[in-house]
Each structure stands twice: as C-alpha cells, then as structure tokens.
Design a protein around this motif. Structure first.
Motif, short mmCIF file in Angstrom:
data_model
loop_
_atom_site.label_atom_id
_atom_site.label_comp_id
_atom_site.label_asym_id
_atom_site.label_seq_id
_atom_site.Cartn_x
_atom_site.Cartn_y
_atom_site.Cartn_z
N LYS A 120 0.85 -1.19 0.00
CA LYS A 120 0.00 0.00 0.00
C LYS A 120 0.88 1.23 0.00
CE LYS A 120 -4.16 -1.74 0.22
NZ LYS A 120 -5.19 -1.49 -0.77
N SER A 129 -0.95 6.20 2.37
CA SER A 129 -2.03 5.60 3.13
C SER A 129 -1.93 6.04 4.58
CB SER A 129 -1.95 4.07 3.07
OG SER A 129 -2.24 3.61 1.78
N GLY A 173 -9.12 9.32 -0.35
CA GLY A 173 -8.32 8.34 0.31
C GLY A 173 -6.92 8.77 0.24
N ASP A 207 -5.81 4.95 -1.55
CA ASP A 207 -5.51 3.62 -1.00
C ASP A 207 -4.98 2.71 -2.11
OD1 ASP A 207 -6.54 4.72 1.27
OD2 ASP A 207 -8.42 3.61 1.23
N HIS A 227 -10.05 -3.23 3.00
CA HIS A 227 -10.06 -2.16 3.99
C HIS A 227 -10.36 -2.73 5.37
CE1 HIS A 227 -10.19 0.30 0.39
NE2 HIS A 227 -10.03 1.39 1.12
N SER A 234 -7.40 1.64 4.37
CA SER A 234 -6.85 0.54 3.58
C SER A 234 -6.14 -0.45 4.49
CB SER A 234 -5.86 1.09 2.54
OG SER A 234 -4.78 1.75 3.18
#
Length: 303
Positions: free
Chosen positions: A4, A8, A33, A146, A202, A217
């Motif tokens: 990720k 994030s 996000g 994300d 998520h 995420s």
C-alpha cells in the motif's frame, strides 16, 4: 506490511484534524483516500481548458466588450487551471483534484479531465501517471486513493464539499477527514470494528478524536496477525488493531506495538491472550451508541 502506498498513512497522521462531514441528499458522488506517486511515466492525458465565447481579439474587432457577472456573492472561477476543492468549480467534463505544489504534498489543486465512463464511489480505480498530478479513473468529486503498488489499483473515495467548518460528504454515512492543509479532504465511510463491514481490502478502525470508526486501507499484507509487531493502526488484519505491546504477554517485549483483537464487552472470555480481558474502547458517553460494546483485548490495568 504490504505494498500500500506510503500516503495511506497521510490521513492516519492527520486524523487528529478530522471533522465530521454531513451527508447531503445523496445525489452527488464523492470520494477520497490516500496514495503516493506510482512512477514517472505519464499517459499523455493533460489538463484541458474550455472557452465559453469569442476570443478577446474577435470581440475587440467586433466592437464588443465583456463584463463580469455582478450577481451578489458571485466569485468568478480562476482561469489558470486552479480550483476550489470544497466547491468543485471546474468546467463541465473536468474535476477539481488535489495535487502536490512546490514539494508540498497535496498543497494545491487544479482542474483535470474526467475520463470517459469513470469509476464510481468505492469502486476499483487506477492512477494515471504520477499520483501527485491528480489524474485517475474516478468520476467528478472523487479521487483514487488507497492505491496498492503491487496491483496499481485503488478505491474511489469521495472528496468533501461545503467548507472546512461545515464539511459535506455525498455518502451520508461517511466522515470528512480534513488534511494536508485543507486540500486533501477525504470522505471515509463509517463502520463497525466488531463486524469489519468495510469494502474489500479495507479495515475498520475506531478513533477517539472522531468518536466513531472509519474504514482505512488494509496494509497488513502477509503479516498483521494476532500478536505480530506493527507500526501503524492499519498494519493489522481486519478485527485487530495496532496496540501497545504491553497489551499481551504473547507480544514481543522488544517492540513498542503489536496486533491485538477487538472484542465485545458484553461477552465473556473472548480474548485469545493469557490473562487478557476486554476493555472498553470509548469512554462512557463518547462513542456512538452502536459501538457502546466495542472493546480491545488487553492485560488488566495495573492496580
């Protein structure tokens, strides 16, 4: 920890500055996000501008003149491609996207084209080129966040509208997270940590400052199992949270934090660790009624 994108963590870092958004009538879409640069390649997609009348030269030759709208409260949109992320004041076919500005992550915003047949709220999406340039496959009022660098896909999240004082989310069950100074304003859906009812990939995490729980995420990857070491709240698998290593005797005492389970304070003996008990997460009267029984497994407090 998986692939990720580092941003994030951006909304997690700014979560203390979050404010609750108010849902609108649900007729608009929004999303937001976090994510980071996906590379130096570009797609050839570039911002466009629109014209609503004759050019200045043509108007002058015709002997005509132009005038600004004098309607009370009217503020003409800027003509340099910048925009107001709260008002989404871009021409038709474009959207206002948070972008990096002079090495400030998401320190500015600009109008970018909306792709044909864009992805919708909470649908899978792609970042087109560098993430900080604002181009993605999400529709107006949304941003692809994300993003997983392994698959190069993310999720369309809604951007807050309204104002910093009274933020609005298209999803009435979402909360507006105001970050990076007021440019990256993301609507994240609320959830139940005991049910883990977020969209795919998520996790549902509670927050005392928000007095609620929202979806982030899942950055756990192959790790993030119970009692595994962790650094960030979403480093753990769904149903777990990154807590103090003193929460369980099974956690490595040489690390600061490890993954521990959520639990239901109305149930008995649901914690997996030796001598662990279920301690309430929210102080009395702070959390929403739906999360009144939310707890986290921990060793009993020292007398």
């Amino acid at each position: 920890m998986d692939s990720k994108t580092p941003t994030s963590w951006l909304c997690l870092a700014f979560v203390l500055a979050c404010t609750r958004g108010h849902g609108d009538d649900g007729t608009s879409t929004g999303a937001a996000g976090t994510s980071s640069t996906t590379g130096e390649t570009t797609t050839g997609l570039a911002p466009t501008t629109s014209s609503t009348g004759e050019s200045t030269a043509d108007a002058t030759a015709a002997g005509s003149s132009t005038s600004e709208d004098t309607t009370p409260g009217f503020v003409p949109p800027p003509d340099d491609g910048t925009c107001d992320v709260w008002q989404s004041d871009c021409p038709e076919g474009q959207k206002c996207a948070p972008v990096s500005n002079e090495d400030v992550p998401f320190g500015g915003s600009k109008c970018v084209p909306v792709v044909p047949e864009p992805d919708g709220l909470y649908e899978s999406c792609e970042v087109l080129g560098a993430f900080s340039d604002g181009f993605d496959t999400c529709g107006a009022g949304m941003m692809c966040l994300d993003v997983d660098l392994g698959t190069e896909t993310g999720t369309c999240l809604g951007l807050c509208t309204g104002s910093a004082d009274v933020p609005v989310c298209a999803d009435p069950d979402a909360i507006c997270l105001v970050a990076s100074p007021g440019m990256l304003n993301v609507c994240r859906p609320t959830c139940d940590p005991l049910l883990q009812d977020c969209i795919s990939d998520h996790v549902c995490l509670p927050n005392l400052q928000l007095a609620d729980a929202v979806c982030f995420s899942d950055a756990s990857g192959e790790e993030g199992q119970v009692f595994d070491p962790c650094d960030f709240p979403n480093d753990c698998d769904p149903g777990l949270i990154c807590g103090s290593s003193s929460s369980a005797s099974e956690c490595d005492p040489m690390v600061n934090r490890c993954c521990v389970p959520f639990c239901d304070t109305s149930e008995v003996d649901t914690c997996p660790g030796q001598d662990q008990v279920c301690l309430g997460w929210f102080p009395d009267g702070v959390g929403p009624p739906a999360l009144a029984d939310l707890g986290v497994c921990s060793l009993p407090p020292m007398p």
